[in-house]
Each structure stands twice: as C-alpha cells, then as structure tokens.
Write an enzyme that holds these catalytic residues in place. Structure first.
Site, mmCIF file in Angstrom:
data_model
loop_
_atom_site.group_PDB
_atom_site.id
_atom_site.type_symbol
_atom_site.label_atom_id
_atom_site.label_comp_id
_atom_site.label_asym_id
_atom_site.label_seq_id
_atom_site.Cartn_x
_atom_site.Cartn_y
_atom_site.Cartn_z
ATOM 1 N N ASN A 10 29.121 32.994 76.696
ATOM 2 C CA ASN A 10 28.706 33.138 78.095
ATOM 3 C C ASN A 10 28.655 31.756 78.729
ATOM 4 O O ASN A 10 27.745 30.985 78.459
ATOM 5 C CB ASN A 10 27.324 33.824 78.130
ATOM 6 C CG ASN A 10 26.757 33.912 79.529
ATOM 7 O OD1 ASN A 10 27.468 33.680 80.507
ATOM 8 N ND2 ASN A 10 25.482 34.255 79.620
ATOM 9 N N LYS A 12 28.172 31.072 81.753
ATOM 10 C CA LYS A 12 27.230 31.072 82.890
ATOM 11 C C LYS A 12 27.871 30.416 84.119
ATOM 12 O O LYS A 12 29.080 30.517 84.302
ATOM 13 C CB LYS A 12 25.919 30.391 82.501
ATOM 14 C CG LYS A 12 25.355 30.909 81.191
ATOM 15 C CD LYS A 12 23.929 30.511 80.993
ATOM 16 C CE LYS A 12 23.505 30.873 79.596
ATOM 17 N NZ LYS A 12 22.062 30.843 79.420
ATOM 18 N N HIS A 96 21.942 40.549 81.754
ATOM 19 C CA HIS A 96 21.499 39.264 81.193
ATOM 20 C C HIS A 96 20.111 38.945 81.758
ATOM 21 O O HIS A 96 19.817 39.224 82.927
ATOM 22 C CB HIS A 96 22.502 38.161 81.552
ATOM 23 C CG HIS A 96 22.250 36.904 80.789
ATOM 24 N ND1 HIS A 96 21.260 36.016 81.140
ATOM 25 C CD2 HIS A 96 22.830 36.397 79.683
ATOM 26 C CE1 HIS A 96 21.251 35.019 80.273
ATOM 27 N NE2 HIS A 96 22.191 35.223 79.375
ATOM 28 N N GLU A 98 18.827 36.315 82.789
ATOM 29 C CA GLU A 98 18.788 35.485 83.997
ATOM 30 C C GLU A 98 18.938 36.356 85.240
ATOM 31 O O GLU A 98 18.350 36.067 86.284
ATOM 32 C CB GLU A 98 19.873 34.394 83.914
ATOM 33 C CG GLU A 98 19.460 33.297 82.941
ATOM 34 C CD GLU A 98 20.596 32.575 82.266
ATOM 35 O OE1 GLU A 98 21.761 32.682 82.687
ATOM 36 O OE2 GLU A 98 20.312 31.879 81.263
ATOM 37 N N GLU A 166 18.631 39.396 73.199
ATOM 38 C CA GLU A 166 18.474 37.997 73.586
ATOM 39 C C GLU A 166 17.026 37.742 74.004
ATOM 40 O O GLU A 166 16.663 37.987 75.177
ATOM 41 C CB GLU A 166 19.397 37.670 74.763
ATOM 42 C CG GLU A 166 20.863 37.838 74.460
ATOM 43 C CD GLU A 166 21.700 36.935 75.348
ATOM 44 O OE1 GLU A 166 22.411 36.087 74.802
ATOM 45 O OE2 GLU A 166 21.608 37.046 76.583
ATOM 46 N N GLY A 172 18.614 29.112 75.973
ATOM 47 C CA GLY A 172 18.737 27.786 76.573
ATOM 48 C C GLY A 172 17.580 26.851 76.258
ATOM 49 O O GLY A 172 17.429 25.808 76.882
ATOM 50 N N SER A 212 20.049 30.303 71.807
ATOM 51 C CA SER A 212 20.143 29.000 71.124
ATOM 52 C C SER A 212 20.910 29.069 69.804
ATOM 53 O O SER A 212 20.596 28.330 68.862
ATOM 54 C CB SER A 212 18.750 28.388 70.934
ATOM 55 O OG SER A 212 18.168 28.128 72.198
HETATM 56 C C1 PEP Z 1 22.820 33.295 76.859
HETATM 57 O O1 PEP Z 1 22.644 32.856 77.980
HETATM 58 O O2 PEP Z 1 23.303 34.421 76.719
HETATM 59 C C2 PEP Z 1 22.429 32.465 75.734
HETATM 60 C C3 PEP Z 1 22.271 33.035 74.581
HETATM 61 O O3 PEP Z 1 22.245 31.113 75.975
HETATM 62 P P1 PEP Z 1 21.998 29.942 74.893
HETATM 63 O O4 PEP Z 1 22.925 30.189 73.750
HETATM 64 O O5 PEP Z 1 22.303 28.693 75.633
HETATM 65 O O6 PEP Z 1 20.565 30.050 74.480
#
Ligand code: PEP
Length: 249
Positions: A10, A12, A96, A98, A166, A172, A212
């Site tokens: 992703n 983003k 997601h 976000e 997630e 992040g 992460s």
């Molecule tokens: C994501 O935004 O789906 C995600 C898992 O981000 P990150 O790997 O940066 O934590």
C-alpha cells in the site's frame, strides 16, 4: 487448504512520478518466488495506476486504494468501481483504518463498498483492526468481529475477498504486533468466519496481517499458521519489499 500467500503493498499518498518509476524498477528486478507460491499486488495512488500497471512485471498486479460506494455520477473527487474495471485494475483496498478514522468511514459504509466493488467484478482487500484504546480495553476481538460482521451481512461470496487484519496502533508506528498477537487475532477471525459464514469460507479466505511489517520481521510472522500474507505500507516503497515477498517461501 491451499491458501496462497498474499503480499500487498500500500503506497498510500506517496510518490512522485520519478519515485514511482524507481519503485517499479526495483520490483521488476526482484527475484521472488513464483506466482504459484505468492500473489503480489501493489497499490499506487490513483493517478499512477495506469503507468504502474503498464510497466509492472506481469506476475505482479495492481490495486486501487479505495473506490466509491455505488455507481459513479455526481460524486466529485470519487473514483468508481466501474472505472477501475474499465482500466482492468483487478483489486481494490477498502476499509483501510486511515479512511475509517480520518475520513469517518463506518463499518456499514465499508461493507457497502466491499459488496458493490465485488458485484462489479473487483477483488477486495478488506481491512479491519482495533485502535490502541480498544486493545487496551480488551475489545480487540469484538471490534474486528463487528467490522467483519458488517461485511458478512452484505457479502455472500467470499472468493474474491482477502481480509487484512491491521491493528491501528501498529500502522506506520514501527510497533509491529508480535507473531503471537497477530496469530491470536487471525485465529479468532477465522473462528468467527467458521461460526458465522461457513467452514469453507473460514478455511479458504486469506487473512493477512498489516502493521509495520518489514524485511526483518516478516519471516517469523509468516510462520504463523493463520497468517496468510501481509499488507505492507512504508516498507512497500523500499527494496526490502522484495524480502517480505520472499518470506512466502
Ligand atoms: C498500511 O498502511 O496498510 C500499513 C500496514 O502500513 P505500515 O506497513 O507502514 O505500518
């Protein structure tokens, strides 16, 4: 059971045209297991989807990061599922955190999007996950079950759904869930699917972990029995994404 390992990237709201071309070059040169072993899908911002799709190696696929909840029309700023189908974009990420948290997408709205996108022929990476506050109050399983229940109420065929767990506190932040923490929630999600959808859907639906994930922690996470792959944010913009894909082996 034959759940093929799935690795999604992703991107983003990141990247210039030049940066995108560099990432595609890294992906195209990466030595990874075959498509029989791992399914790889990268999700650039909308504006870069056509160029990434046309320049990416054929064994990797693309996803949009969102789409509108119903047929397109007078919805300024939105992109419809029909448009993605028209451009032969096979996948879309929906729900997601976000979008849930910053843009206020509710469980029902996400579920409507998932159902509509599937009905148009898209494959969906549907995201669920708890906040830190919810985890600390002991409601993780309740939260992810409610998010999944909303989807299950509107979706009967799960063939084209990948469920992404997630945890918001891990996205992040560099604070990855431990393999045991990820496995525990994936197990509970599979149990929920078994009891509330069907044993077959529970056995065949891929449940991937996001939060992460990087080249150093992916192998151990991938070793958990109910972790069927990853949705990767930050590290999907870096060469280590190739190492994450390799953890499928
Ligand atoms: C994501 O935004 O789906 C995600 C898992 O981000 P990150 O790997 O940066 O934590």
């Amino acid at each position: 059971m034959g759940r093929k390992f799935f690795v999604g990237g992703n991107w983003k709201c990141n990247g210039t045209f030049d940066e995108v071309k560099k990432i595609v070059k890294i992906l195209n040169e990466g030595q990874v297991p075959s498509q029989d072993v791992v399914e790889v899908v990268v999700s650039p911002p909308y504006v870069f989807l056509p160029v990434v799709k046309s320049s990416l190696r054929p064994d990797f696929h693309v996803a949009a990061q969102n789409c509108w909840v119903k047929k397109g029309g007078a919805f300024t700023g939105e992109v419809s599922a029909e448009m993605l189908v028209n451009l032969e974009v096979p996948w879309v990420i929906l729900g997601h955190s976000e979008r849930r948290l910053i843009l206020g997408e509710s469980n029902e709205f996400v579920a409507d999007k998932v159902a509509y996108a599937l009905a148009q022929g898209l494959k969906v990476i549907a995201c669920v996950g708890e906040t830190l506050e919810q985890r600390e109050s002991g409601s993780t399983v309740e939260v992810v079950a409610a998010q999944t229940k909303a989807i299950a109420a509107k979706v009967s065929d799960w063939t084209n759904v990948v469920l992404a767990y997630e945890p918001v506190w891990a996205i992040g932040t560099g604070k990855v869930a431990s393999p045991a923490q990820a496995q525990e929630v994936h197990f509970e999600l599979r149990k929920w699917l078994q009891a509330n959808v069907s044993p077959e859907v529970a056995a065949t639906t891929r449940i991937i972990y996001g939060g992460s994930v990087n080249g150093a922690n992916s192998k151990e996470l991938a070793g958990q029995p109910d972790v069927d792959g990853f949705l990767v944010g930050g590290a999907s913009l870096k060469p280590e994404f190739i190492d994450i894909i390799k953890s499928a082996e």
